[in-house]
Design a protein around this motif. Structure first.
Motif, PDB file in Angstrom:
ATOM      1  N   VAL A   1      -7.091   1.970  -6.442  1.00  0.00           N
ATOM      2  CA  VAL A   1      -6.693   3.326  -6.075  1.00  0.00           C
ATOM      3  C   VAL A   1      -7.908   3.994  -5.427  1.00  0.00           C
ATOM      4  N   ARG A   2      -7.691   4.493  -4.212  1.00  0.00           N
ATOM      5  CA  ARG A   2      -8.759   5.180  -3.471  1.00  0.00           C
ATOM      6  C   ARG A   2      -8.291   6.589  -3.120  1.00  0.00           C
ATOM      7  N   ASP A   3      -9.259   7.490  -2.940  1.00  0.00           N
ATOM      8  CA  ASP A   3      -8.904   8.827  -2.469  1.00  0.00           C
ATOM      9  C   ASP A   3      -8.967   8.870  -0.943  1.00  0.00           C
ATOM     10  N   GLN A   4      -8.745  10.038  -0.393  1.00  0.00           N
ATOM     11  CA  GLN A   4      -8.701  10.219   1.063  1.00  0.00           C
ATOM     12  C   GLN A   4     -10.032   9.896   1.746  1.00  0.00           C
ATOM     13  N   ASN A   5     -11.111   9.824   0.993  1.00  0.00           N
ATOM     14  CA  ASN A   5     -12.422   9.475   1.549  1.00  0.00           C
ATOM     15  C   ASN A   5     -12.777   8.006   1.339  1.00  0.00           C
TER      16      ASN A   5
ATOM     17  N   THR B   1       0.860  -1.179   0.000  1.00  0.00           N
ATOM     18  CA  THR B   1       0.000   0.000   0.000  1.00  0.00           C
ATOM     19  C   THR B   1       0.899   1.232   0.000  1.00  0.00           C
ATOM     20  N   VAL B   2       0.641   2.145  -0.924  1.00  0.00           N
ATOM     21  CA  VAL B   2       1.459   3.351  -1.047  1.00  0.00           C
ATOM     22  C   VAL B   2       0.542   4.572  -1.060  1.00  0.00           C
ATOM     23  N   GLU B   3       0.821   5.507  -0.169  1.00  0.00           N
ATOM     24  CA  GLU B   3       0.101   6.779  -0.145  1.00  0.00           C
ATOM     25  C   GLU B   3       0.852   7.772  -1.011  1.00  0.00           C
ATOM     26  N   MET B   4       0.128   8.386  -1.936  1.00  0.00           N
ATOM     27  CA  MET B   4       0.712   9.356  -2.858  1.00  0.00           C
ATOM     28  C   MET B   4       0.536  10.775  -2.303  1.00  0.00           C
ATOM     29  N   PRO B   5       1.411  11.691  -2.717  1.00  0.00           N
ATOM     30  CA  PRO B   5       1.174  13.096  -2.358  1.00  0.00           C
ATOM     31  C   PRO B   5      -0.080  13.596  -3.085  1.00  0.00           C
ATOM     32  N   PRO B   6      -0.676  14.691  -2.618  1.00  0.00           N
ATOM     33  CA  PRO B   6      -1.881  15.209  -3.284  1.00  0.00           C
ATOM     34  C   PRO B   6      -1.627  15.520  -4.762  1.00  0.00           C
ATOM     35  N   ILE B   7      -2.652  15.303  -5.573  1.00  0.00           N
ATOM     36  CA  ILE B   7      -2.606  15.663  -6.990  1.00  0.00           C
ATOM     37  C   ILE B   7      -2.538  17.191  -7.084  1.00  0.00           C
ATOM     38  N   THR B   8      -1.605  17.706  -7.885  1.00  0.00           N
ATOM     39  CA  THR B   8      -1.435  19.161  -8.005  1.00  0.00           C
ATOM     40  C   THR B   8      -1.741  19.630  -9.424  1.00  0.00           C
TER      41      THR B   8
ATOM     42  N   GLN C   1     -10.061  14.310  -8.411  1.00  0.00           N
ATOM     43  CA  GLN C   1     -10.001  15.778  -8.352  1.00  0.00           C
ATOM     44  C   GLN C   1      -8.594  16.267  -8.021  1.00  0.00           C
ATOM     45  N   VAL C   2      -8.291  17.477  -8.446  1.00  0.00           N
ATOM     46  CA  VAL C   2      -7.058  18.119  -8.025  1.00  0.00           C
ATOM     47  C   VAL C   2      -7.090  18.182  -6.498  1.00  0.00           C
ATOM     48  N   HIS C   3      -5.973  17.977  -5.859  1.00  0.00           N
ATOM     49  CA  HIS C   3      -5.780  17.939  -4.404  1.00  0.00           C
ATOM     50  C   HIS C   3      -6.174  16.612  -3.754  1.00  0.00           C
ATOM     51  N   ASP C   4      -6.775  15.685  -4.501  1.00  0.00           N
ATOM     52  CA  ASP C   4      -7.057  14.373  -3.912  1.00  0.00           C
ATOM     53  C   ASP C   4      -5.746  13.715  -3.483  1.00  0.00           C
ATOM     54  N   ARG C   5      -5.820  13.020  -2.366  1.00  0.00           N
ATOM     55  CA  ARG C   5      -4.683  12.236  -1.860  1.00  0.00           C
ATOM     56  C   ARG C   5      -5.022  10.766  -2.120  1.00  0.00           C
ATOM     57  N   LEU C   6      -4.265  10.164  -2.997  1.00  0.00           N
ATOM     58  CA  LEU C   6      -4.551   8.806  -3.423  1.00  0.00           C
ATOM     59  C   LEU C   6      -3.721   7.781  -2.661  1.00  0.00           C
ATOM     60  N   THR C   7      -4.338   6.626  -2.434  1.00  0.00           N
ATOM     61  CA  THR C   7      -3.646   5.474  -1.885  1.00  0.00           C
ATOM     62  C   THR C   7      -3.802   4.344  -2.891  1.00  0.00           C
ATOM     63  N   VAL C   8      -2.681   3.742  -3.245  1.00  0.00           N
ATOM     64  CA  VAL C   8      -2.673   2.624  -4.190  1.00  0.00           C
ATOM     65  C   VAL C   8      -2.390   1.351  -3.410  1.00  0.00           C
ATOM     66  N   GLU C   9      -3.243   0.361  -3.609  1.00  0.00           N
ATOM     67  CA  GLU C   9      -3.041  -0.940  -2.971  1.00  0.00           C
ATOM     68  C   GLU C   9      -2.938  -2.010  -4.058  1.00  0.00           C
ATOM     69  N   ALA C  10      -1.890  -2.807  -3.978  1.00  0.00           N
ATOM     70  CA  ALA C  10      -1.725  -3.955  -4.867  1.00  0.00           C
ATOM     71  C   ALA C  10      -1.575  -5.173  -3.976  1.00  0.00           C
TER      72      ALA C  10
END
Length: 129
Positions: free
Chosen positions: A111-115, A9-16, A84-93
Motif C-alpha cells: 500500500v502506497r500513498d499518492q507520493n 492495482t486498486v486506487e482508493m478514495p482519499p482517507i476521510t 494521514q487523513v486525506h492520503d490517497r492510497l493505492t493497493v497492489e497485490a
C-alpha cells in the motif's frame, strides 16, 4: 509464474475523517489520535491519522477481490508508515512465486500513498487451486 498470475492495482478514495470515526466505532478503537485533531497536534502530529488496521483491511479487501476466499491461506503485513487523513492510497497485490517447497502461491501486497511512500507491506498465500 503461471499465465494466470495475479497482478491487481486498486486506487482508493482519499482517507476521510468520517471514515476514521466510523472505523473507530466499528473496531472499538477510540484512540483520540485518530479522531481528535487537537489531541493529535499535542502529540506532535500535523493532523489525525488512520488506524493501521484500517489500512490493512483496505489492502485485505483488494486481496480477497483478487483471490477466491476459499483459496486464501494466510495474510500478514507490517506497518511501514503512518497514513494521514486525506492520503490517497493505492493497493497492489502481485503474485511473486510459490512458497518454498510447495505449490501454494505467494502474493506481495503493498500500500502506497499518492507520493509513493509505502504505508503497509505484506504477503498473502493462496492454495494453488
Amino acid at each position: 509464474m503461471t499465465a494466470d498470475a495475479i497482478h491487481v492495482t486498486v486506487e482508493m478514495p482519499p482517507i476521510t475523517r468520517t471514515q476514521l470515526a466510523l472505523y473507530g466505532g466499528a473496531s472499538g478503537d477510540h484512540n483520540p489520535i485518530h479522531i481528535d485533531i487537537d489531541f493529535a497536534k499535542k502529540a506532535g502530529f500535523p493532523d489525525v491519522f488512520a488506524h493501521g488496521m484500517l489500512v490493512m483491511g483496505l489492502a485485505g479487501r483488494v486481496v480477497t477481490q483478487a483471490v477466491p476466499l476459499a483459496r486464501l491461506k494466510s495474510y500478514a503485513v507490517r506497518f511501514a508508515a503512518i497514513t494521514q487523513v486525506h492520503d490517497r492510497l493505492t493497493v497492489e497485490a502481485r503474485e511473486v512465486g510459490t512458497v518454498e517447497g510447495g505449490t501454494d502461491r505467494r502474493l506481495e501486497v503493498i500500500v502506497r500513498d499518492q507520493n509513493g511512500q509505502v504505508k503497509v507491506q505484506g504477503e498473502a498465500v493462496m492454495s494453488a487451486g
